[in-house]
Design an enzyme around this catalytic site. Structure first.
Site, PDB file in Angstrom:
ATOM      1  N   GLY A  42       0.878  -1.184   0.168  1.00  0.00           N
ATOM      2  CA  GLY A  42       0.047   0.181  -0.001  1.00  0.00           C
ATOM      3  C   GLY A  42       0.747   1.429  -0.082  1.00  0.00           C
ATOM      4  CB  VAL A  43       0.004   4.548   1.822  1.00  0.00           C
ATOM      5  CG1 VAL A  43       0.040   4.019   2.746  1.00  0.00           C
ATOM      6  CG2 VAL A  43       0.932   6.188   1.510  1.00  0.00           C
ATOM      7  CG  ASP A  44       5.225   0.827   4.820  1.00  0.00           C
ATOM      8  OD1 ASP A  44       6.050   1.568   5.165  1.00  0.00           O
ATOM      9  OD2 ASP A  44       5.156   0.220   5.974  1.00  0.00           O
ATOM     10  CB  SER A 131      -6.381   2.167   9.392  1.00  0.00           C
ATOM     11  OG  SER A 131      -5.733   1.588  10.772  1.00  0.00           O
ATOM     12  N   GLY A 133      -7.143   0.737   4.502  1.00  0.00           N
ATOM     13  CA  GLY A 133      -6.046  -0.213   2.869  1.00  0.00           C
ATOM     14  C   GLY A 133      -6.753  -1.668   3.194  1.00  0.00           C
ATOM     15  CB  ILE A 134      -3.645  -3.878   4.093  1.00  0.00           C
ATOM     16  CG1 ILE A 134      -3.173  -4.057   2.459  1.00  0.00           C
ATOM     17  CG2 ILE A 134      -3.792  -4.973   4.532  1.00  0.00           C
ATOM     18  CD1 ILE A 134      -1.236  -3.262   2.398  1.00  0.00           C
TER      19      ILE A 134
HETATM   20  P1  ADP Z   1      -3.809   0.902   6.140  1.00  0.00           P
HETATM   21  O1  ADP Z   1      -2.148  -0.881   6.135  1.00  0.00           O
HETATM   22  O2  ADP Z   1      -3.066   1.171   7.441  1.00  0.00           O
HETATM   23  O3  ADP Z   1      -4.826   0.009   5.660  1.00  0.00           O
HETATM   24  P2  ADP Z   1      -2.566   0.625   3.660  1.00  0.00           P
HETATM   25  O4  ADP Z   1      -1.457   1.571   2.309  1.00  0.00           O
HETATM   26  O5  ADP Z   1      -3.496  -1.059   2.804  1.00  0.00           O
HETATM   27  O6  ADP Z   1      -3.004   1.101   4.671  1.00  0.00           O
HETATM   28  O7  ADP Z   1      -4.043   1.678   2.727  1.00  0.00           O
HETATM   29  C1  ADP Z   1      -4.504   2.860   3.898  1.00  0.00           C
HETATM   30  C2  ADP Z   1      -5.448   4.398   2.556  1.00  0.00           C
HETATM   31  O8  ADP Z   1      -3.447   4.560   1.502  1.00  0.00           O
HETATM   32  C3  ADP Z   1      -5.507   3.643   1.271  1.00  0.00           C
HETATM   33  O9  ADP Z   1      -7.103   4.033   1.551  1.00  0.00           O
HETATM   34  C4  ADP Z   1      -5.065   2.726   0.169  1.00  0.00           C
HETATM   35  O10 ADP Z   1      -6.083   3.670  -0.781  1.00  0.00           O
HETATM   36  C5  ADP Z   1      -3.975   4.467  -0.160  1.00  0.00           C
HETATM   37  N1  ADP Z   1      -2.556   4.767  -0.464  1.00  0.00           N
HETATM   38  C6  ADP Z   1      -2.485   3.758  -1.802  1.00  0.00           C
HETATM   39  N2  ADP Z   1      -1.481   3.509  -1.385  1.00  0.00           N
HETATM   40  C7  ADP Z   1      -0.841   5.092  -1.416  1.00  0.00           C
HETATM   41  C8  ADP Z   1      -0.192   6.334  -2.132  1.00  0.00           C
HETATM   42  N3  ADP Z   1       0.537   6.535  -3.238  1.00  0.00           N
HETATM   43  N4  ADP Z   1      -0.433   7.825  -1.773  1.00  0.00           N
HETATM   44  C9  ADP Z   1      -1.830   7.565  -1.279  1.00  0.00           C
HETATM   45  N5  ADP Z   1      -2.129   7.014  -0.500  1.00  0.00           N
HETATM   46  C10 ADP Z   1      -2.180   5.424  -0.636  1.00  0.00           C
END
Ligand code: ADP
Length: 181
Positions: A42-44, A131, A133-134
């Site tokens: 994801g964003v990480d 939180s 997303g995953i």
């Molecule tokens: P978590 O484990 O906290 O749920 P995720 O990364 O899976 O983290 O998702 C958190 C949010 O980040 C989701 O809404 C996802 O759509 C969003 N996300 C994913 N990639 C990016 C990005 N490059 N920039 C901004 N938001 C993102």
């Protein structure tokens, strides 16, 4: 990519963007990290990929000092090659159905990130939808908590500008509605 922007008149220090958080020029971007701080999906993953090895090195230093990062807490590293100055890594709660203090934990993510930003003299900060997303936190509830917590913080911190970055359209629509309330 940032063609859609929503900015409510009485809340001109909270904005919503639809797009990729790694592209935003702010003092600090927030990462939805995990407790290991070693990167993930994801964003990480996007932040570590775009920011380069310096971010991971910063995380490893924090791991050596304190073992990682607890849910609801926030730690700060360089932003490496990103346009931001800092990455604030916070660990959102995994949604277990609502009986594990998920709401308080998510609120703590926003509060602690904003406090770290202030400590590091940041005048602008961008958050992803932590939180949602995953980790499966319900998006409408997460939106409520994020806006409420940020609004409250802005009463105390009269300088910082906050951008809520929505990557998916569903979150963007939900946040837009939430800001109208
Ligand atoms: P978590 O484990 O906290 O749920 P995720 O990364 O899976 O983290 O998702 C958190 C949010 O980040 C989701 O809404 C996802 O759509 C969003 N996300 C994913 N990639 C990016 C990005 N490059 N920039 C901004 N938001 C993102």
């Amino acid at each position: 990519y940032f063609d859609e922007i929503y900015n409510e008149k009485n809340m001109d220090r909270i904005k919503i963007f639809k797009g990729d958080i790694t592209k935003i020029e702010v003092d600090a971007i927030v990462n939805a990290a995990n407790t290991s701080l070693l990167g993930g999906g994801g964003v990480d993953g996007a932040i570590h990929r775009a920011g380069g090895i310096k971010i991971l090195e910063g995380c490893k230093k924090i791991i050596a000092e304190q073992g990682g990062c607890e849910v609801g807490e926030a730690v700060v590293t360089t932003a490496g090659q990103l346009p931001a100055k800092f990455v604030i890594h916070t660990v959102g709660p995994i949604w277990y159905g609502g009986n594990d203090d998920e709401k308080v934990k998510l609120k703590n993510c926003y509060t602690n990130s904003l406090l770290r930003a202030k400590e590091f003299n940041c005048k602008s900060i961008a958050f992803p939808n932590i939180s949602t997303g995953i980790y499966c936190f319900p998006k409408d509830l997460a939106a409520k908590i994020s806006v409420e917590t940020i609004k409250n913080h802005l009463k105390e911190d009269t300088e910082i500008e906050v951008i809520l970055v929505c990557y998916d359209d569903e979150n963007y629509q939900i946040l837009k509605k939430e800001m109208e309330n």
